[in-house]
Design an enzyme around this catalytic site. Sequence first.
Site, PDB file in Angstrom:
ATOM      1  N   HIS A  57      -3.974   9.573   6.524  1.00 20.55           N
ATOM      2  CA  HIS A  57      -4.281   8.157   6.244  1.00 20.55           C
ATOM      3  C   HIS A  57      -3.597   7.248   7.271  1.00 20.55           C
ATOM      4  O   HIS A  57      -2.460   6.830   7.097  1.00 20.55           O
ATOM      5  CB  HIS A  57      -3.822   7.797   4.824  1.00 20.55           C
ATOM      6  N   HIS A 233      -3.485   7.097  -1.570  1.00 22.48           N
ATOM      7  CA  HIS A 233      -2.315   6.343  -2.058  1.00 22.48           C
ATOM      8  C   HIS A 233      -2.291   6.032  -3.558  1.00 22.48           C
ATOM      9  O   HIS A 233      -2.294   4.861  -3.958  1.00 22.48           O
ATOM     10  CB  HIS A 233      -2.138   5.047  -1.265  1.00 22.48           C
ATOM     11  N   ASP A 306      -0.248   5.969   5.293  1.00 25.77           N
ATOM     12  CA  ASP A 306      -1.062   4.745   5.226  1.00 25.77           C
ATOM     13  C   ASP A 306      -0.537   3.714   6.237  1.00 25.77           C
ATOM     14  O   ASP A 306      -0.358   2.540   5.922  1.00 25.77           O
ATOM     15  CB  ASP A 306      -1.114   4.161   3.807  1.00 25.77           C
TER      16      ASP A 306
END
Length: 443
Positions: A57, A233, A306
């Site tokens: 990610h 997430h 992320d």
Amino acid sequence: MVLHNAKIYTRGRVVEAGLAIDDGKILKIAKKTNLPSASAKMNLRGHIALPGLIDPHVHLRNQELAYKEDFFSGTAAAAAGGITLTIDMPNNKPVTMDSISLRERTRLAERRSVVNVAFYSAFPQKLEEVPSIVKEGAMGFKLYMSEKIGGVDVDDDKLLLQAFKKVEKMGVPVLVHAEDRKIIETGRREMEKTGRKDMEAHVKARPPEAEARAIRRIVQLAKKTGVRVHFCHVSSAVGLEAFLTAKKDGLPVTCEVTPHHLLLSLEHLKRYKTFALTNPPLRTKNDVFALWSALKRGFIDALASDHAPHSIEEKKVESVWDAQPGIAGLETTLPLLLTQVHGGQLTIADLVRLTSEKPAEIFNLRNRGCLKEGNWADIVVVEINRKYKINASNFCSKAKYSPFDGWSVRGKPVKTFVNGQLVMDEGEIVAKLGTSQIIRCKS
Ligand SMILES: [Zn+2]
């Protein structure tokens, strides 16, 4: 090349050995006397060699968002953080959502990246294009349930069902940002009506129930199609519960959690303000506890940064509604996790499973994800006992800020090898541009 005097994590344990690399791949892992002779030798001085991290990610930006990050700065940040493969999200400008936009991104990344890069696509306008996007190399299709990014209307179950069926046929997963659009839009309107623009208003507008509801809805649709779903997430106890219910039902679902959702909660948001602003938002200590407890019981599949960089101007704003959400995590993920290993929260085996082995499995990355003979030599060398403070001003990323700035950590990535090439040495990027590979879907 031979790396000697190392401790190598291979087949579930750390062994004192050396590692021979030939043509980018691991030729042999053995005691020094059993290693082939080599033209180049490197003494790893007893440090630990782990498989390079596979980060599923990452927002590498570039193109019209190059002021936030570009392929060089983003992959340099990855190399500095011990990450050897980043999978790039499609919410770019232009959005990656067809074979033309994907091909263009691939072309740009090929020349400028220092670690391996793979791509996701958003759903295209015309679902018939799904196979051609996968043929172009997309590792999966990202679905944002919080807003419309790409070609499908997230409120249209019938359309989503069709989209999932198309993707299922191609054997790749759907990646889901699970926050229910209606809940968060209503939440924001209510907060704005009362004139609130503080950090807590952002959190209140995006409650855990938005995550849980979105997960439950996708699970129902996935059930009807058999498509593999990877939840990005996961941040809350109720969201996790919705995910675990599907997992226990035997559905092909996986999930990731981020270091920031594991290590930060609402108090940090008050302290770090927009630097800790992210979507889904930071949660309560109870939610953090739920994530850790699921992780320790082996229910979490992957850890992902992320990495979502923005310019400092986009962060330093008065109103929370004007601030760009996201945390730059490529350079902090591994040191933060190694610190948790020292703290007894995580074992080295957990860390490798969550950051390399399992991501390789989910995305069908053959010959990557663990150190063994025949695999690509994607390696991070860590100085496990090195204590230092995170200094965001030294980041390779263009986002030179972090809620973790100044945090004391223990365990530092000191060398990163990608496809057998040394790309980072003691924080310096030593790679030539374009030495990395674009990894394309193998289905
Ligand atoms: Zn993201």
